[in-house]
Design a protein around this motif. Structure first.
Motif, PDB file in Angstrom:
ATOM      1  N   PRO A 180       0.915  -1.171  -0.272  1.00  0.00           N
ATOM      2  CA  PRO A 180       0.185  -0.036   0.003  1.00  0.00           C
ATOM      3  C   PRO A 180       0.796   1.179   0.095  1.00  0.00           C
ATOM      4  N   ALA A 181       0.542   2.264  -0.765  1.00  0.00           N
ATOM      5  CA  ALA A 181       1.152   3.386  -0.925  1.00  0.00           C
ATOM      6  C   ALA A 181       0.299   4.916  -0.676  1.00  0.00           C
ATOM      7  N   GLY A 182       0.889   5.705   0.080  1.00  0.00           N
ATOM      8  CA  GLY A 182       0.138   6.867   0.523  1.00  0.00           C
ATOM      9  C   GLY A 182       0.806   7.571   1.443  1.00  0.00           C
ATOM     10  N   PRO A 183       0.099   8.849   2.092  1.00  0.00           N
ATOM     11  CA  PRO A 183       1.029   9.625   2.956  1.00  0.00           C
ATOM     12  C   PRO A 183       1.170   8.884   4.195  1.00  0.00           C
ATOM     13  N   ALA A 184       2.088   9.581   4.994  1.00  0.00           N
ATOM     14  CA  ALA A 184       2.481   8.961   6.297  1.00  0.00           C
ATOM     15  C   ALA A 184       1.192   8.961   7.375  1.00  0.00           C
ATOM     16  N   GLY A 185       1.104   8.297   8.134  1.00  0.00           N
ATOM     17  CA  GLY A 185      -0.196   8.336   9.185  1.00  0.00           C
ATOM     18  C   GLY A 185      -1.422   7.972   8.729  1.00  0.00           C
ATOM     19  N   THR A 186      -1.557   7.357   7.728  1.00  0.00           N
ATOM     20  CA  THR A 186      -3.097   7.215   7.153  1.00  0.00           C
ATOM     21  C   THR A 186      -3.607   5.527   7.652  1.00  0.00           C
ATOM     22  N   GLY A 187      -2.617   5.033   8.237  1.00  0.00           N
ATOM     23  CA  GLY A 187      -2.952   3.562   8.344  1.00  0.00           C
ATOM     24  C   GLY A 187      -2.583   2.458   7.790  1.00  0.00           C
ATOM     25  N   LYS A 188      -1.842   2.576   6.852  1.00  0.00           N
ATOM     26  CA  LYS A 188      -1.261   1.578   5.912  1.00  0.00           C
ATOM     27  C   LYS A 188      -0.711   0.047   6.547  1.00  0.00           C
ATOM     28  N   THR A 189       0.076   0.492   7.309  1.00  0.00           N
ATOM     29  CA  THR A 189       0.745  -0.544   8.082  1.00  0.00           C
ATOM     30  C   THR A 189      -0.284  -1.409   9.136  1.00  0.00           C
ATOM     31  N   GLU A 190      -1.210  -0.524   9.903  1.00  0.00           N
ATOM     32  CA  GLU A 190      -2.100  -1.018  10.652  1.00  0.00           C
ATOM     33  C   GLU A 190      -3.177  -1.704   9.830  1.00  0.00           C
ATOM     34  N   THR A 191      -3.508  -1.500   8.859  1.00  0.00           N
ATOM     35  CA  THR A 191      -4.431  -2.215   7.914  1.00  0.00           C
ATOM     36  C   THR A 191      -3.901  -3.449   7.262  1.00  0.00           C
ATOM     37  N   VAL A 192      -2.564  -3.513   7.034  1.00  0.00           N
ATOM     38  CA  VAL A 192      -2.250  -4.628   6.532  1.00  0.00           C
ATOM     39  C   VAL A 192      -1.952  -5.837   7.900  1.00  0.00           C
ATOM     40  N   LYS A 193      -1.484  -5.259   8.715  1.00  0.00           N
ATOM     41  CA  LYS A 193      -1.388  -6.172  10.126  1.00  0.00           C
ATOM     42  C   LYS A 193      -2.696  -6.724  10.498  1.00  0.00           C
ATOM     43  N   ASP A 194      -3.572  -5.794  10.653  1.00  0.00           N
ATOM     44  CA  ASP A 194      -4.961  -6.295  10.883  1.00  0.00           C
ATOM     45  C   ASP A 194      -5.431  -7.348   9.850  1.00  0.00           C
ATOM     46  N   LEU A 195      -5.359  -7.072   8.580  1.00  0.00           N
ATOM     47  CA  LEU A 195      -5.760  -8.298   7.658  1.00  0.00           C
ATOM     48  C   LEU A 195      -4.878  -9.620   7.702  1.00  0.00           C
ATOM     49  N   SER A 196      -3.683  -9.440   8.192  1.00  0.00           N
ATOM     50  CA  SER A 196      -2.924 -10.682   8.322  1.00  0.00           C
ATOM     51  C   SER A 196      -3.365 -11.452   9.366  1.00  0.00           C
ATOM     52  N   LYS A 197      -3.569 -10.662  10.457  1.00  0.00           N
ATOM     53  CA  LYS A 197      -4.136 -11.363  11.528  1.00  0.00           C
ATOM     54  C   LYS A 197      -5.185 -11.987  11.325  1.00  0.00           C
ATOM     55  N   ALA A 198      -6.473 -11.366  10.685  1.00  0.00           N
ATOM     56  CA  ALA A 198      -7.861 -12.097  10.554  1.00  0.00           C
ATOM     57  C   ALA A 198      -7.454 -13.208   9.725  1.00  0.00           C
ATOM     58  N   MET A 199      -6.396 -13.085   8.874  1.00  0.00           N
ATOM     59  CA  MET A 199      -6.294 -14.316   8.023  1.00  0.00           C
ATOM     60  C   MET A 199      -5.437 -15.232   8.398  1.00  0.00           C
ATOM     61  N   GLY A 200      -4.965 -15.086   9.665  1.00  0.00           N
ATOM     62  CA  GLY A 200      -3.891 -16.217  10.157  1.00  0.00           C
ATOM     63  C   GLY A 200      -2.860 -16.276   9.425  1.00  0.00           C
ATOM     64  N   LEU A 201      -2.128 -15.051   8.886  1.00  0.00           N
ATOM     65  CA  LEU A 201      -0.885 -15.204   8.022  1.00  0.00           C
ATOM     66  C   LEU A 201       0.358 -14.351   8.841  1.00  0.00           C
TER      67      LEU A 201
END
Length: 65
Positions: A17-38
């Motif tokens: 994911p690309a975009g400005p700092a502080g928009t939640g890109k890292t947290e979004t990816v971490k939450d998705l991986s947690k939900a998928m068990g990856l």
């Protein structure tokens, strides 16, 4: 973002994911991986990161997995 990343994973691809700092890109990816068990490994790259440093990081990843 969720739909794009899950579709990429269906084809055994990754996403960056690309975009400005502080928009939640890292947290979004971490939450998705947690939900998928990856496993989710986050690497922040900068100008000072060369191919030798990346090699060390990747070799550490593969011993972890």
């Amino acid at each position: 973002c969720y739909m794009t990343l899950t579709q990429a994973l269906t084809f055994h691809l990754g996403g960056s994911p690309a975009g400005p700092a502080g928009t939640g890109k890292t947290e979004t990816v971490k939450d998705l991986s947690k939900a998928m068990g990856l496993i989710c490994i986050v690497t922040n790259c900068g100008e000072g990161l060369d191919n030798m440093a990346m090699g060390s990081i990747f070799s550490g990843y593969f011993t972890y997995i």
